[in-house]
Design an enzyme around this catalytic site. Sequence first.
Site, mmCIF file in Angstrom:
data_model
loop_
_atom_site.group_PDB
_atom_site.id
_atom_site.type_symbol
_atom_site.label_atom_id
_atom_site.label_comp_id
_atom_site.label_asym_id
_atom_site.label_seq_id
_atom_site.Cartn_x
_atom_site.Cartn_y
_atom_site.Cartn_z
ATOM 1 N N TRP A 1 0.832 -1.210 0.000
ATOM 2 C CA TRP A 1 0.000 0.000 0.000
ATOM 3 C C TRP A 1 0.865 1.259 0.000
ATOM 4 C CZ3 TRP A 1 -4.279 -1.304 -1.857
ATOM 5 C CH2 TRP A 1 -4.859 -2.544 -1.540
ATOM 6 N N ASP B 1 -0.941 7.531 6.092
ATOM 7 C CA ASP B 1 -2.073 6.656 5.831
ATOM 8 C C ASP B 1 -2.266 5.786 7.069
ATOM 9 O OD1 ASP B 1 -3.868 4.712 5.057
ATOM 10 O OD2 ASP B 1 -2.740 4.046 3.290
ATOM 11 N N LYS C 1 -11.520 -0.608 8.765
ATOM 12 C CA LYS C 1 -10.709 -1.410 9.676
ATOM 13 C C LYS C 1 -11.176 -1.213 11.117
ATOM 14 C CE LYS C 1 -8.009 -2.474 6.180
ATOM 15 N NZ LYS C 1 -8.101 -3.767 5.507
#
Length: 361
Positions: free
Chosen positions: A105, A173, A197
Amino acid sequence: INILTMKHNFGAGPCILPKEVFQEASQAVIDFNNTGLSILEISHRSKDFEQVMLEAEALVREILSVPQDYSVLFLQGGASQQFAMVPMNILPENGKAVYLDTGIWASKAAKEASNVGAIEIVASSSDKNYSYIPKAISVPSDASYFHYTSNNTIYGTEVFENPNNTSIPTVVDMSSDIFSRVINVADYDLIYAGAQKNMGPAGVTLVIIKNTLLGTSNRKIPAIFDYQSHAKAGSMYNTPAVYSVYVSMLNLRWLKAKGGVEVIEQENIVKARALYDEIDRNPFFRGTAALEDRSRMNITFVMDTPEQEAAFLELAKQRDLIGIKGHRSVGGFRASIYNALSITSINALIDAMREFEESKK
């Protein structure tokens, strides 16, 4: 029987949510606030939903102690859209952004930014399959911003302190560890996180941005990709993800009632320590992340004998342990232990690991 009580959900995302949140959210699908309308059909311009948006923002500000000179936005497109929105908004055409590469990511964020402007990778852990966090990072003082990913879901590593020791803006992030621990928002200039999440269901993305960064880009960008457009419109420049914002608000209420991030962090430490202790003790399993960089959210481990992994997965299935198979790019196992996962589920996984060990004696 409520099926939600029958499974131990270790899935990496979308996240597990508290049963109380599911119950209230399901009622709102039928009748929201006694309006006779579903939350799925109410107007986002109605006073009922405006109150939801206001409460959701207030809860983010309270739980994370967000300074007043920051805007809290509820956007769409996930963290992947933020990979592009960040450089579009704060990377000048003649500037350079620097990125820390700690996994897929983080790498995707850098690649997307390179389509917008100049970027530099200041450090990477790709040499050891992203099993550690690079140390002693040198951040150029002339960069427009420094970007990193705080928790790497696939590889089970986490960055607990901002590694940027310069005065240039920090962008992080926090998709997979936001609201799981205490952070000092003032240490960051822009935080973004997909909700799915620890905050709520997929469909909404949280952005916390220092107001001095709004409207500073010298680029001509579409209004829908401009943070300033969304800040001025109170996150309703376009139709927001109504249901996702509502369920996130319910989940933040739950977190506040528990005592906030201070309390949940301690619970997460206990859960992670218990599972890591078993991984380190049990001769059939071993962790994959460097000890000092082990994530509290995504615990990755393998077996020394890979041929036995299928047998353990079958045992896990029989014991209602869901979602522990590792990411397809790395294999092995991954137990995602987000906020709403109880210690009961951790103990169920530990029991299965010990049962497997006993069966091989």
